[in-house]
Design an enzyme around this catalytic site. Structure first.
Site, PDB file in Angstrom:
ATOM      1  N   GLY A  14       0.829  -1.196   0.000  1.00  0.00           N
ATOM      2  CA  GLY A  14       0.000   0.000   0.000  1.00  0.00           C
ATOM      3  C   GLY A  14       0.857   1.235   0.000  1.00  0.00           C
ATOM      4  O   GLY A  14       2.043   1.196   0.314  1.00  0.00           O
ATOM      5  N   GLY A  16       0.695   5.324   1.246  1.00  0.00           N
ATOM      6  CA  GLY A  16      -0.038   6.337   1.992  1.00  0.00           C
ATOM      7  C   GLY A  16       0.463   7.716   1.627  1.00  0.00           C
ATOM      8  O   GLY A  16       1.149   7.889   0.621  1.00  0.00           O
ATOM      9  N   GLY A  19       4.477   7.619   3.367  1.00  0.00           N
ATOM     10  CA  GLY A  19       5.397   6.506   3.151  1.00  0.00           C
ATOM     11  C   GLY A  19       4.759   5.401   2.359  1.00  0.00           C
ATOM     12  O   GLY A  19       3.635   5.522   1.880  1.00  0.00           O
ATOM     13  N   ASP A 124      -8.341   9.230  12.469  1.00  0.00           N
ATOM     14  CA  ASP A 124      -8.382   8.900  11.043  1.00  0.00           C
ATOM     15  C   ASP A 124      -9.087   7.560  10.829  1.00  0.00           C
ATOM     16  O   ASP A 124      -8.634   6.717  10.049  1.00  0.00           O
ATOM     17  CB  ASP A 124      -6.958   8.883  10.482  1.00  0.00           C
ATOM     18  CG  ASP A 124      -6.908   9.146   8.976  1.00  0.00           C
ATOM     19  OD1 ASP A 124      -7.952   9.505   8.385  1.00  0.00           O
ATOM     20  OD2 ASP A 124      -5.817   8.979   8.397  1.00  0.00           O
TER      21      ASP A 124
END
Ligand code: ADP
Ligand code: MG
Ligand code: MG
Length: 263
Positions: A14, A16, A19, A124
């Site tokens: 993944g 973000g 990073g 979040d």
């Protein structure tokens, strides 16, 4: 030790904001992990690490295994969640049954309750940051925006993802209840397959979050139980004092009725 001495890096899992996350395997044990690499200069890395360590006592929080540092970056070696992200499962599934929604939501509320009891606001909560294990159990990830707050303390400053952000975050001080709102946005998406607040622009979205009333008479709600609607109303309440806590969510009749009994 350098990270290259201990781990073999694999595919990207993944990406973000700051990073990227890669699959990696321990050279010693052969066990696979997820490695989140964050560039230095990102002041928040220390806080992210500290909060993950602080929250290590709950099975619903992604475990931080170890941390490596080199000239450019920090590398967070985390427990691998090989089931991927909840958002991707939701995209495939469309809308969830109430039974399935309630079981996911219960596990999410248990981990949010734990964070709040430990003095942490995640800030979040969204299905991009909720990961799944191989067996389908949820794990709360991404403590990059999380904050520790003392009892009665409040936070200010916009943080989070626009569609999930609580109205009080847009206008002033907030605390743990902001996570409950974000979880409510997620519950809405689980139950009816769409986000509750939308807009053509960021301003329009924020306006909807601040003032739009949910329309439970619309077609998409007709197949959803009254109990689910009642819970969602108690969560997506703009009056922060009136909004229910994680503990109260867990004892709401909808939870009782639709989750599996474990005894
Ligand atoms: P950011 O702070 O940049 O959003 P995240 O911690 O949310 O970073 O990680 C970004 C993505 O990397 C996640 O959405 C997920 O797809 C993947 N990822 C993160 N942690 C793990 C993990 N422990 N196991 C598997 N995939 C992960
Ligand atoms: Mg994230
Ligand atoms: Mg983050």
């Amino acid at each position: 030790n350098k990270i290259e001495d201990d781990y073999v890096m694999g595919e990207a899992l993944g990406k973000g904001k700051f990073g990227s996350v890669f699959l990696c395997r321990s050279k010693v044990t052969g066990v696979e992990f997820a490695c989140k690499t964050l560039p230095k200069g990102e002041e928040t890395v220390h806080k992210e690490v500290e909060i993950m360590q602080h929250l290590s006592g709950h099975p619903g929080v992604v475990t931080l295994h170890s941390v490596y540092e080199d000239a450019e970056s920090f590398h967070l070696i985390m427990e691998l969640c090989s089931g991927g992200r909840l958002i991707d499962e939701m995209t495939k599934e469309g809308r969830y049954s109430e039974h399935k929604s309630a079981n996911i939501f219960k596990d999410l509320m248990l981990v949010i309750q734990y964070c709040h009891d430990m003095g942490v606001v995640h800030r979040d909560i969204k299905p991009e940051n909720i990961l799944l294990t191989a067996s389908g159990k949820i794990k709360l990830a991404d403590f990059g925006l999380a904050m520790r707050i003392a009892n009665g303390q409040s936070l200010s400053g916009l943080a989070g993802s626009p569609a999930y952000v609580a109205p009080e975050v847009l206008t002033g001080d907030y605390g743990q209840k902001a996570d409950i709102w974000s979880a409510g946005v997620l519950l809405h998406a689980l139950l009816v397959g769409v986000l509750p607040f939308q807009g053509d622009s960021l301003d329009a979205l924020f306006e909807a979050i601040k003032s739009m009333q949910l329309d439970f008479h619309s077609e998409k709600w007709q197949s959803v139980s009254k109990l689910a609607r009642d819970l969602l109303e108690r969560i997506l309440t703009r009056d922060v004092a009136a909004r229910i806590t994680a503990e109260e969510v867990l004892s709401h009749p909808w939870m009782m009725f639709y989750t599996e009994r474990t005894l």
